[in-house]
Scaffold this motif. Structure first.
Motif, PDB file in Angstrom:
ATOM      1  N   ARG A  99       5.126   1.030   0.474  1.00  0.00           N
ATOM      2  CA  ARG A  99       3.697   0.769   0.280  1.00  0.00           C
ATOM      3  C   ARG A  99       3.372   0.318  -1.141  1.00  0.00           C
ATOM      4  O   ARG A  99       2.498  -0.522  -1.352  1.00  0.00           O
ATOM      5  CB  ARG A  99       2.885   2.034   0.619  1.00  0.00           C
ATOM      6  CG  ARG A  99       2.945   2.413   2.094  1.00  0.00           C
ATOM      7  CD  ARG A  99       2.186   3.704   2.359  1.00  0.00           C
ATOM      8  NE  ARG A  99       2.286   4.113   3.759  1.00  0.00           N
ATOM      9  CZ  ARG A  99       1.779   5.231   4.243  1.00  0.00           C
ATOM     10  NH1 ARG A  99       1.140   6.081   3.417  1.00  0.00           N
ATOM     11  NH2 ARG A  99       1.921   5.521   5.520  1.00  0.00           N
ATOM     12  N   THR A 100       4.049   0.880  -2.112  1.00  0.00           N
ATOM     13  CA  THR A 100       3.776   0.530  -3.514  1.00  0.00           C
ATOM     14  C   THR A 100       4.984  -0.132  -4.182  1.00  0.00           C
ATOM     15  O   THR A 100       5.042  -0.206  -5.407  1.00  0.00           O
ATOM     16  CB  THR A 100       3.397   1.805  -4.309  1.00  0.00           C
ATOM     17  OG1 THR A 100       4.472   2.751  -4.208  1.00  0.00           O
ATOM     18  CG2 THR A 100       2.111   2.422  -3.767  1.00  0.00           C
TER      19      THR A 100
ATOM     20  N   ASP B 113       5.980  -3.162  -4.463  1.00  0.00           N
ATOM     21  CA  ASP B 113       5.773  -4.389  -5.251  1.00  0.00           C
ATOM     22  C   ASP B 113       5.499  -4.061  -6.721  1.00  0.00           C
ATOM     23  O   ASP B 113       5.944  -4.791  -7.618  1.00  0.00           O
ATOM     24  CB  ASP B 113       4.623  -5.208  -4.673  1.00  0.00           C
ATOM     25  CG  ASP B 113       5.001  -5.919  -3.374  1.00  0.00           C
ATOM     26  OD1 ASP B 113       6.215  -6.162  -3.180  1.00  0.00           O
ATOM     27  OD2 ASP B 113       4.107  -6.214  -2.563  1.00  0.00           O
ATOM     28  N   ALA B 114       4.775  -2.981  -6.956  1.00  0.00           N
ATOM     29  CA  ALA B 114       4.481  -2.592  -8.337  1.00  0.00           C
ATOM     30  C   ALA B 114       5.761  -2.212  -9.077  1.00  0.00           C
ATOM     31  O   ALA B 114       5.954  -2.573 -10.247  1.00  0.00           O
ATOM     32  CB  ALA B 114       3.496  -1.421  -8.358  1.00  0.00           C
TER      33      ALA B 114
END
Length: 255
Positions: free
Chosen positions: A242-243, A245-246
């Motif tokens: 979910r996160t 990419d960061a």
């Protein structure tokens, strides 16, 4: 080329008679040699029959002893250990679900109470049993939850399992303990063992993610990027994705 003599064969000339005689002579020699070998073998067996019977007896006794051990020692020992495991497991479950006094309940699961064994007693009293192995894992997790990370590592390293996910989780929790001890290099090694142990949608993305975090902490950004990218490519539906990419951006930027 092999030749086969038919029944009722009669030589047609002297040459065939000579070949026939040589064949008969060779056959007789072969059977004579076989008879001599058989006689020598029988003689050797007769001379050494006591040793042979003794060896057979040793093997038979060993087999019977193994079967007896399994039926009369190992079986009851496994059953007794499994029964003992029930009580500390109850304290462990209560500790997990409790909002207060968790450490006290974990301590009871480890040390026992009211005359009942704890995980540590089972490990000591029933070595080599499945229950002792399960108790080893539970003890490691109890110490982990009590923030006694060195002890958690000791017990979780002694745990073994044929279940790939359990084995991976044990390696991953050792990694967590090393992270809590501010030893990211050791933690990274165990996280890598955890996700390499088995590929599945539960433990693999979890420990790829943690390995990536540890790699970032060690400034090993290329390795971190590889692990984060694998989550994105192979486990896009996982919670870790979910996160991701960061974190991929952090690894690429070198931060």
């Amino acid at each position: 080329m092999a030749t086969y003599k038919k029944r009722g064969f009669k030589p047609k000339n002297k040459e065939e008679q000579q070949q026939f005689d040589e064949h008969e002579s060779t056959t007789a020699e072969v059977f004579s040699t076989l008879d001599e070998s058989a006689s020598k073998s029988e003689e050797w067996v007769a001379k050494n029959q006591n040793y042979i019977l003794g060896a057979i007896g040793v093997v038979a006794v060993a087999i019977l002893a193994y079967l007896a051990y399994g039926q009369f020692v190992k079986g009851p020992k496994e059953l007794s250990a499994s029964n003992e495991l029930y009580y500390p497991q109850q304290y462990f479950v209560q500790a997990v679900n409790a909002t207060t006094q968790q450490d006290s309940l974990y301590a009871l699961s480890l040390e026992g109470a009211e005359g009942k064994y704890g995980f540590l007693d089972i490990i000591q009293e029933y070595p080599g049993t499945k229950a002792a192995n399960q108790a080893t894992y539970a003890a490691g997790m109890a110490y982990m939850n009590m923030q006694k990370y060195e002890k958690a590592i000791d017990y979780l390293e002694d745990f073994s399992s044929d279940d790939m996910i359990f084995a991976a989780v044990a390696k991953g929790r050792i990694g967590d303990a090393f992270m809590q001890l501010n030893q990211p290099k050791e933690a990274l090694g165990y996280y890598e063992q955890a996700f390499e142990h088995d590929s599945n949608g539960f433990s693999t993305p979890k420990y790829l993610y943690k390995a990536g975090i540890a790699a970032l902490d060690l400034k090993e950004n290329e390795k971190a990027l590889k692990y984060f990218q694998r989550i994105k490519d192979e486990f896009s539906k996982s919670d870790e994705a979910r996160t991701i990419d960061a974190f991929i951006g952090m690894a690429k930027s070198g931060k």
